[in-house]
Design an enzyme around this catalytic site. Sequence first.
Site, PDB file in Angstrom:
ATOM      1  N   THR A 180     -10.486   5.171  10.452  1.00 30.57           N
ATOM      2  CA  THR A 180     -10.449   4.346  11.667  1.00 30.57           C
ATOM      3  C   THR A 180      -9.920   5.134  12.865  1.00 30.57           C
ATOM      4  O   THR A 180      -9.996   4.670  13.995  1.00 30.57           O
ATOM      5  CB  THR A 180      -9.589   3.082  11.446  1.00 30.57           C
ATOM      6  OG1 THR A 180      -8.506   3.413  10.583  1.00 30.57           O
ATOM      7  CG2 THR A 180     -10.382   1.976  10.825  1.00 30.57           C
ATOM      8  N   LYS A 187      -6.911   8.285  -1.293  1.00 29.01           N
ATOM      9  CA  LYS A 187      -8.127   8.852  -0.677  1.00 29.01           C
ATOM     10  C   LYS A 187      -8.602  10.086  -1.426  1.00 29.01           C
ATOM     11  O   LYS A 187      -8.682  11.189  -0.878  1.00 29.01           O
ATOM     12  CB  LYS A 187      -7.886   9.168   0.808  1.00 29.01           C
ATOM     13  CG  LYS A 187      -7.567   7.933   1.638  1.00 29.01           C
ATOM     14  CD  LYS A 187      -7.638   8.205   3.124  1.00 29.01           C
ATOM     15  CE  LYS A 187      -7.366   6.969   3.953  1.00 29.01           C
ATOM     16  NZ  LYS A 187      -5.969   6.515   3.941  1.00 29.01           N
ATOM     17  N   ASP A 189      -3.419   4.178  -2.059  1.00 28.86           N
ATOM     18  CA  ASP A 189      -4.318   4.695  -1.019  1.00 28.86           C
ATOM     19  C   ASP A 189      -4.222   6.222  -1.011  1.00 28.86           C
ATOM     20  O   ASP A 189      -3.627   6.815  -0.109  1.00 28.86           O
ATOM     21  CB  ASP A 189      -3.923   4.100   0.335  1.00 28.86           C
ATOM     22  CG  ASP A 189      -4.907   4.478   1.435  1.00 28.86           C
ATOM     23  OD1 ASP A 189      -6.022   4.925   1.119  1.00 28.86           O
ATOM     24  OD2 ASP A 189      -4.540   4.315   2.621  1.00 28.86           O
ATOM     25  N   ASP A 225     -12.562  15.336  -4.127  1.00 30.26           N
ATOM     26  CA  ASP A 225     -12.523  16.651  -4.779  1.00 30.26           C
ATOM     27  C   ASP A 225     -13.788  16.753  -5.631  1.00 30.26           C
ATOM     28  O   ASP A 225     -14.676  15.900  -5.521  1.00 30.26           O
ATOM     29  CB  ASP A 225     -11.241  16.741  -5.645  1.00 30.26           C
ATOM     30  CG  ASP A 225     -10.757  18.178  -5.811  1.00 30.26           C
ATOM     31  OD1 ASP A 225     -11.610  19.067  -6.079  1.00 30.26           O
ATOM     32  OD2 ASP A 225      -9.542  18.412  -5.684  1.00 30.26           O
ATOM     33  N   LYS A 227       0.846  -1.212   0.000  1.00 27.17           N
ATOM     34  CA  LYS A 227       0.000   0.000   0.000  1.00 27.17           C
ATOM     35  C   LYS A 227       0.875   1.252   0.000  1.00 27.17           C
ATOM     36  O   LYS A 227       1.708   1.447   0.875  1.00 27.17           O
ATOM     37  CB  LYS A 227      -0.923   0.007   1.221  1.00 27.17           C
ATOM     38  CG  LYS A 227      -1.940   1.135   1.177  1.00 27.17           C
ATOM     39  CD  LYS A 227      -2.931   1.038   2.323  1.00 27.17           C
ATOM     40  CE  LYS A 227      -2.472   1.732   3.577  1.00 27.17           C
ATOM     41  NZ  LYS A 227      -2.420   3.200   3.494  1.00 27.17           N
ATOM     42  N   ARG A 245       1.977  -0.128  11.248  1.00 19.59           N
ATOM     43  CA  ARG A 245       2.936  -0.045  12.356  1.00 19.59           C
ATOM     44  C   ARG A 245       3.055  -1.311  13.196  1.00 19.59           C
ATOM     45  O   ARG A 245       4.098  -1.526  13.807  1.00 19.59           O
ATOM     46  CB  ARG A 245       2.577   1.160  13.241  1.00 19.59           C
ATOM     47  CG  ARG A 245       2.903   2.475  12.550  1.00 19.59           C
ATOM     48  CD  ARG A 245       2.223   3.642  13.205  1.00 19.59           C
ATOM     49  NE  ARG A 245       0.778   3.616  12.972  1.00 19.59           N
ATOM     50  CZ  ARG A 245      -0.059   4.537  13.412  1.00 19.59           C
ATOM     51  NH1 ARG A 245       0.395   5.551  14.124  1.00 19.59           N
ATOM     52  NH2 ARG A 245      -1.345   4.448  13.136  1.00 19.59           N
TER      53      ARG A 245
END
Length: 233
Positions: free
Chosen positions: A132, A70, A68, A73, A41, A212
């Site tokens: 999230t 996102k 990714d 617009d 990703k 992470r």
Amino acid sequence: MSEPEIPDHIRQHLALALDVDDLVAASRLARELKPWFGVAKVGLELFSAAGPEAFGVLQDMGYAVFADLKLHDIPTTVGRASRVLGALGVRYVTMHAHGDVAMLSAGVEGLNEGATNAGLLPPVAVAVTVLTSDRDAPPHIIPKRVRAAMEAGCGGIVCAGTDLDDVRSLAPRMHKVVPGIRPAGASSDDQARVATPRQAIDAGADLLVVGRAVTASDDRLAAAAAIAAELSD
Ligand code: C5P
């Protein structure tokens, strides 16, 4: 050391979030963690640093690439950006469901058009429902955003593991992508709604985004192996 053999169906459930600001560091992580992850990703941080070159480098390593970005617009801008992304051979592209049906539809059409022009399969348009990290999203917002994504023809949804039951009942056939993955006992960092790998898969996730929990671990290989083992049980 010989490479561990992780069944491909498990690797295809695992997306490695390469949240670093340089392509050399990202490539090093991607190479090291390749035995456990089938999808890489590229988020805003790496894309800001390296641009589309990051996609090519990861594709050359054999990864399916998850862009990714996102997108959010006006429909024309999202459609045109999606047309560019559709021609780059990535497997997934995210856009914010908050942008609503017209914007999401423009994104889906742009991806299809770009891919067709380049002779490629179109990427899956994945609609982000609620971040999230969001602790305050009202409960009615998930169904509203899932419906917008379905109406626009998106093929996937990003949602928290804790929202999977709702999303599954509304959109059983959509590809469900779940970030905020944390093995039991791990720090949740800035993620408000976390799930363990097993919980997310058992609740119907198709693709787990792992960042992470592995990349910031003192022993990345052991952390990745533990996640894959949890899914193999
Ligand atoms: O490090 P961690 O596992 O928390 O990384 C989560 C990744 O998933 C980040 O790259 C973040 O941008 C992404 N993401 C998220 N929540 C969403 C959509 C994507 O955390 N709703």
